[in-house]
Design an enzyme around this catalytic site. Structure first.
Site, PDB file in Angstrom:
ATOM      1  N   SER A 262      50.299  44.804  51.333  1.00 26.20           N
ATOM      2  CA  SER A 262      50.342  46.197  50.922  1.00 26.20           C
ATOM      3  C   SER A 262      51.619  46.439  50.113  1.00 26.20           C
ATOM      4  O   SER A 262      51.833  45.797  49.093  1.00 26.20           O
ATOM      5  CB  SER A 262      50.241  47.129  52.131  1.00 26.20           C
ATOM      6  OG  SER A 262      49.992  48.455  51.749  1.00 26.20           O
TER       7      SER A 262
ATOM      8  N   ASP B 177      38.672  47.238  50.787  1.00 21.47           N
ATOM      9  CA  ASP B 177      39.945  47.958  50.913  1.00 21.47           C
ATOM     10  C   ASP B 177      39.916  49.230  50.069  1.00 21.47           C
ATOM     11  O   ASP B 177      39.784  49.168  48.850  1.00 21.47           O
ATOM     12  CB  ASP B 177      41.089  47.049  50.461  1.00 21.47           C
ATOM     13  CG  ASP B 177      42.456  47.588  50.825  1.00 21.47           C
ATOM     14  OD1 ASP B 177      42.555  48.768  51.225  1.00 21.47           O
ATOM     15  OD2 ASP B 177      43.434  46.832  50.702  1.00 21.47           O
TER      16      ASP B 177
ATOM     17  N   HIS C  52      41.823  47.136  54.474  1.00 22.73           N
ATOM     18  CA  HIS C  52      43.221  46.914  54.121  1.00 22.73           C
ATOM     19  C   HIS C  52      43.940  45.964  55.083  1.00 22.73           C
ATOM     20  O   HIS C  52      44.829  45.225  54.668  1.00 22.73           O
ATOM     21  CB  HIS C  52      43.936  48.263  54.093  1.00 22.73           C
ATOM     22  CG  HIS C  52      45.289  48.225  53.466  1.00 22.73           C
ATOM     23  ND1 HIS C  52      45.512  47.726  52.203  1.00 22.73           N
ATOM     24  CD2 HIS C  52      46.505  48.636  53.922  1.00 22.73           C
ATOM     25  CE1 HIS C  52      46.809  47.821  51.910  1.00 22.73           C
ATOM     26  NE2 HIS C  52      47.422  48.358  52.932  1.00 22.73           N
TER      27      HIS C  52
END
Length: 213
Positions: free
Chosen positions: A58, A158, A190
């Site tokens: 991320s 995601d 995610h």
């Protein structure tokens, strides 16, 4: 040794340091990670010549991609899970477009005073000036400098960091002849959290590090 950087923008030192990052993303956080690495190696008396790898997901993947672009000779391998690579495209595909805006342009109050930078109702799509700024703070802006072998681990479902972020980074690297390996997991979001996915990601990570380090 493993170094976990508590860079500006993260939570470890309170809101004042956390709020230093908006508007400075891709600069202050990158600088802090390099400083943490250098300081940690010095304190642990680790030879600087030893090979180093970076791992992140991320925003950590965003940082990893920035680091291999801005410090091309620092790492021997990079493992990036669902990384943010291009805020220009992410701003119109993510479920948190406000994150792109705040990180690139500053605090929400500041953004409201810059209509050209806003991406909310009535100001979408972003202006050419805003698009240029989004590109400037993105790892994709430094892709020409990348030398580090990269492993990309991506979730097809995601919604936070859409899979196109990793795929376009892979394409940009491959077009430049760079060493990039990609695994895409259908039905994953995610967190890449399904047990089989976690097992495969860990296995690929260990193998990749063993090969590249």
């Amino acid at each position: 040794a493993v170094i976990l950087a508590n860079y500006r923008g993260s939570l470890g030192f309170g809101r004042q340091l956390q709020m230093q990052l908006p508007g400075n993303v891709g600069r202050l956080d990158v600088r802090d990670c390099v400083a943490a690495l250098e300081s940690g190696m010095k304190k642990m008396d680790i030879d600087d010549a030893l090979p180093k790898a970076i791992f992140g997901g991320s925003h950590g993947g965003f940082l990893g991609a920035h680091l291999v672009g801005q410090h091309a000779d620092l790492f021997k391998a990079a493992i990036l899970r669902n990384p943010v690579t291009n805020l220009v495209s992410m701003a119109s595909t993510t479920d948190i477009p406000d994150w792109c805006c705040v990180e690139a342009f500053g605090k929400p109050a500041d953004v409201e005073q810059q209509p050209s930078a806003r991406m909310g109702d009535g100001s979408f799509p972003p202006s050419p000036e805003a698009l240029a700024r989004l590109h400037e703070v993105s790892p994709i802006a430094h892709v020409d400098n990348v030398k580090t072998p990269i492993l990309l681990l991506l979730g097809s479902g995601d919604e936070r960091v859409p899979v196109e972020q990793g795929l376009q980074y892979r394409r940009a690297l491959a077009m430049r002849g760079q060493d990039v390996e990609t695994y895409q997991y259908d039905g994953e979001g995610h967190s890449l959290a399904k047990p089989q996915t976690e097992f495969e990601c860990l296995s690929h990570t260990i193998r990749f590090l063993d090969e590249k380090m």
